[in-house]
Design a protein around this motif. Sequence first.
Motif, mmCIF file in Angstrom:
data_model
loop_
_atom_site.group_PDB
_atom_site.id
_atom_site.type_symbol
_atom_site.label_atom_id
_atom_site.label_comp_id
_atom_site.label_asym_id
_atom_site.label_seq_id
_atom_site.Cartn_x
_atom_site.Cartn_y
_atom_site.Cartn_z
ATOM 1 N N ILE A 105 20.731 -40.569 -6.709
ATOM 2 C CA ILE A 105 21.029 -41.277 -7.966
ATOM 3 C C ILE A 105 20.035 -40.887 -9.052
ATOM 4 N N GLU A 106 18.743 -40.844 -8.711
ATOM 5 C CA GLU A 106 17.714 -40.481 -9.693
ATOM 6 C C GLU A 106 17.888 -39.043 -10.179
ATOM 7 N N SER A 121 21.058 -38.758 -12.313
ATOM 8 C CA SER A 121 20.850 -39.438 -13.589
ATOM 9 C C SER A 121 20.012 -38.578 -14.531
ATOM 10 N N ASP A 158 21.245 -37.023 -18.047
ATOM 11 C CA ASP A 158 20.459 -37.241 -19.271
ATOM 12 C C ASP A 158 20.148 -35.908 -19.949
#
Length: 151
Positions: free
Chosen positions: A124-125, A128, A132
């Motif tokens: 997820i990190e 993400s 971004d």
Amino acid sequence: WVHAMDASPKPVVLVFQDVGPQPRKSAHFGDVMGTLARRLGVVGLVTDGGVRDLQQVRQLGLNLFAAGLVASHGNPRILEVNIPVTIDDLTIRPGDLLHGDVNGVTTIPLEILDQLIQAAQLVIEEESALIDYINGPDFDLTGFFRRKFSH
């Protein structure tokens, strides 16, 4: 299979492999069986057959992973209970840990269970951060490929 649901550790995910000649044209699960299943601790169904009464089954809060919807009921003949089955090339054994979402269903090996949350958080990190970057002012394809394929 009703007795197996009742005796199983909760929560229960039913896994039906339809061995009839036209699995996608028969339904062995609708509002009546869904209501009974929920009463016996079932939270979801995985099948290569069809289901029916979708609105009513969804109102029961059950998760369904099926080949599709059919209008008619099935004429089930239960051959065996609590055996490994294969649904869409995925072999599922009694006691397997399953994960399902809008993308489908997979098994999770029990031996990695203690690492699962940390691994999911890492994905997820990383995703993400990549999203971004794609949406940010410094985006270019070279940077994208460097970030996406650097590990």
